[in-house]
Design an enzyme around this catalytic site. Structure first.
Site, PDB file in Angstrom:
ATOM      1  N   ASP A  45      -4.747   3.094  -1.003  1.00 25.31           N
ATOM      2  CA  ASP A  45      -5.748   2.129  -0.534  1.00 25.31           C
ATOM      3  C   ASP A  45      -6.260   2.462   0.866  1.00 25.31           C
ATOM      4  O   ASP A  45      -5.848   1.883   1.865  1.00 25.31           O
ATOM      5  CB  ASP A  45      -5.197   0.707  -0.573  1.00 25.31           C
ATOM      6  N   ASN A  47       0.805  -1.221   0.000  1.00 30.41           N
ATOM      7  CA  ASN A  47       0.000   0.000   0.000  1.00 30.41           C
ATOM      8  C   ASN A  47       0.839   1.272   0.000  1.00 30.41           C
ATOM      9  O   ASN A  47       0.359   2.333   0.354  1.00 30.41           O
ATOM     10  CB  ASN A  47      -0.945   0.011   1.204  1.00 30.41           C
TER      11      ASN A  47
END
Length: 100
Positions: free
Chosen positions: A40, A27
């Site tokens: 995210d 992420n």
């Protein structure tokens, strides 16, 4: 440098009462000059002072003990995940990694 940028990003989210809850290498994006960015925000949640997020979510290798035990979490869960991530960036594996 990367950890410092992540620290600033998490600190900003926390100043807005947002708990990220899914910090992991997958992420994090890096631009062409080496700056890192969080992506995210699907598991992010607004958690005000003296509140806890009770949902069991996140990536198992990065979960803090409070979430695993079902006690709920607050902003400190992100700091735990940052420590796990820092360890992984330094040594190549999460600190509690086990093949089983």
């Amino acid at each position: 440098f990367y950890v410092a940028e992540l620290l600033l990003g998490l600190g900003h989210l926390h100043s807005k009462d947002i708990v990220y809850r899914d910090l992991k290498l997958e992420n994090i994006l890096m631009d062409d000059v080496g700056n890192v960015f969080l992506t995210d925000f699907g598991m992010a949640k607004i958690v005000r002072k003296n509140e806890l997020a009770m949902t069991f979510c996140g990536t198992p290798e990065y979960l803090c003990p409070e979430v695993i035990l079902g006690y709920g979490c607050d902003k400190t869960a992100d700091w735990w995940s940052l420590g796990i991530l820092t360890y992984e960036m330094m040594y190549g594996l999460p600190p509690f990694y086990n093949k089983n």
